[in-house]
Design a protein around this motif. Structure first.
Motif, PDB file in Angstrom:
ATOM      1  N   LEU A   8      32.761  45.832  47.035  1.00 30.82           N
ATOM      2  CA  LEU A   8      33.413  45.770  45.726  1.00 30.82           C
ATOM      3  C   LEU A   8      32.856  46.873  44.842  1.00 30.82           C
ATOM      4  N   VAL A   9      33.756  47.699  44.293  1.00 28.48           N
ATOM      5  CA  VAL A   9      33.383  48.719  43.318  1.00 28.48           C
ATOM      6  C   VAL A   9      33.831  48.210  41.957  1.00 28.48           C
ATOM      7  N   ILE A  10      32.915  48.210  41.001  1.00 33.35           N
ATOM      8  CA  ILE A  10      33.224  47.804  39.627  1.00 33.35           C
ATOM      9  C   ILE A  10      33.115  49.053  38.765  1.00 33.35           C
ATOM     10  N   LYS A  11      34.242  49.522  38.274  1.00 34.91           N
ATOM     11  CA  LYS A  11      34.266  50.683  37.378  1.00 34.91           C
ATOM     12  C   LYS A  11      35.454  50.531  36.462  1.00 34.91           C
ATOM     13  N   GLY A  34      35.710  51.396  58.504  1.00 35.40           N
ATOM     14  CA  GLY A  34      36.422  50.128  58.608  1.00 35.40           C
ATOM     15  C   GLY A  34      36.154  49.168  57.460  1.00 35.40           C
ATOM     16  N   ALA A  35      35.368  49.613  56.481  1.00 33.92           N
ATOM     17  CA  ALA A  35      35.064  48.742  55.343  1.00 33.92           C
ATOM     18  C   ALA A  35      36.329  48.436  54.547  1.00 33.92           C
ATOM     19  N   GLU A  36      36.373  47.223  54.026  1.00 29.56           N
ATOM     20  CA  GLU A  36      37.442  46.815  53.110  1.00 29.56           C
ATOM     21  C   GLU A  36      36.892  47.028  51.709  1.00 29.56           C
ATOM     22  N   PHE A  74      30.673  39.290  49.060  1.00 27.28           N
ATOM     23  CA  PHE A  74      30.776  40.698  49.429  1.00 27.28           C
ATOM     24  C   PHE A  74      29.497  41.107  50.142  1.00 27.28           C
ATOM     25  N   ASP A  75      29.624  42.111  50.990  1.00 26.38           N
ATOM     26  CA  ASP A  75      28.442  42.660  51.645  1.00 26.38           C
ATOM     27  C   ASP A  75      27.708  43.618  50.706  1.00 26.38           C
ATOM     28  N   HIS A  94      28.292  37.413  44.360  1.00 29.29           N
ATOM     29  CA  HIS A  94      27.590  37.042  45.591  1.00 29.29           C
ATOM     30  C   HIS A  94      27.689  38.235  46.539  1.00 29.29           C
ATOM     31  N   ALA A  95      26.546  38.852  46.846  1.00 26.00           N
ATOM     32  CA  ALA A  95      26.559  40.024  47.713  1.00 26.00           C
ATOM     33  C   ALA A  95      25.219  40.166  48.412  1.00 26.00           C
ATOM     34  N   GLY A  96      25.270  40.659  49.637  1.00 26.00           N
ATOM     35  CA  GLY A  96      24.050  40.913  50.379  1.00 26.00           C
ATOM     36  C   GLY A  96      23.252  42.056  49.781  1.00 26.00           C
ATOM     37  N   ARG A  97      23.973  43.001  49.174  1.00 26.68           N
ATOM     38  CA  ARG A  97      23.328  44.171  48.598  1.00 26.68           C
ATOM     39  C   ARG A  97      24.081  44.616  47.355  1.00 26.68           C
TER      40      ARG A  97
END
Length: 180
Positions: A8-11, A34-36, A74-75, A94-97
């Motif tokens: 997820l990009v937040i901008k 292959g990332a979404e 999200f990863d 919620h994200a791993g990184r």
């Protein structure tokens, strides 16, 4: 079901800031094939990103949509806005990184990872801003642990923008191939 990384990009920022952030998409896809990639932005910036083939899902920023995203996992979450609303959203995701900017429990915008500290400090210190010799893109790439290779901004108009442009040209009597 197997899938690539979920990013997820937040901008949200101004349209120029959003467009100058688009090189990051190429870097993310190079590092994470292959990332979404989902991108949440303000309504006024939607058209600038709508046709970008590197974005899997474009989300208009609103309380309702932000609430829905908070239920997802999200990863990797990247927030490149130092404003409270996007920084708060990044911190709550919620994200791993996470990389870029978030918000601490006192409501202060902070770097989310060590690599984002230079980008953060350059943005808030006039002295560091004057001394800085790195481009916005390089600082941005470094803040998300990517190597900047001169990736360019991308602006790919979506179908709605193309249709509107075609209509305006037709009304003005301008045909394809005409010199303007």
């Amino acid at each position: 079901e197997a899938r690539g990384l979920k990013i997820l990009v937040i901008k949200l920022g101004a349209i120029g800031d959003v467009i100058r952030t688009t090189p990051l998409l190429e870097g993310l896809q190079r590092k994470y094939p292959g990332a979404e990639i989902s991108w949440i932005t303000s309504g006024r910036c939607m058209a600038a990103l709508d046709g970008n083939p590197r974005i899997s899902r474009l989300v208009r920023f609103s309380d309702k949509n932000a609430s829905k995203l908070l239920k997802e996992e999200f990863d990797f979450v990247v927030c490149l806005d130092k404003e409270p609303a996007p920084a708060c959203l990044a911190s709550l995701m919620h994200a791993g990184r996470k990389a870029g900017f978030g918000m601490n429990p006192l409501g202060k915008v902070i770097p989310l990872n060590m690599e984002s500290e230079e980008f953060y400090l350059t943005g808030i210190s006039d002295r560091l801003k004057k001394e800085n010799r790195k481009t916005y893109q390089r600082l941005m790439f470094e803040s998300v642990c990517l190597k900047y290779r001169g990736e360019k901004c991308s602006f790919v108009p979506g179908k709605a923008a193309e249709a509107k442009a075609k209509s305006v040209l037709e009304k003005a009597g301008i045909k394809p191939g005409d010199r303007v």
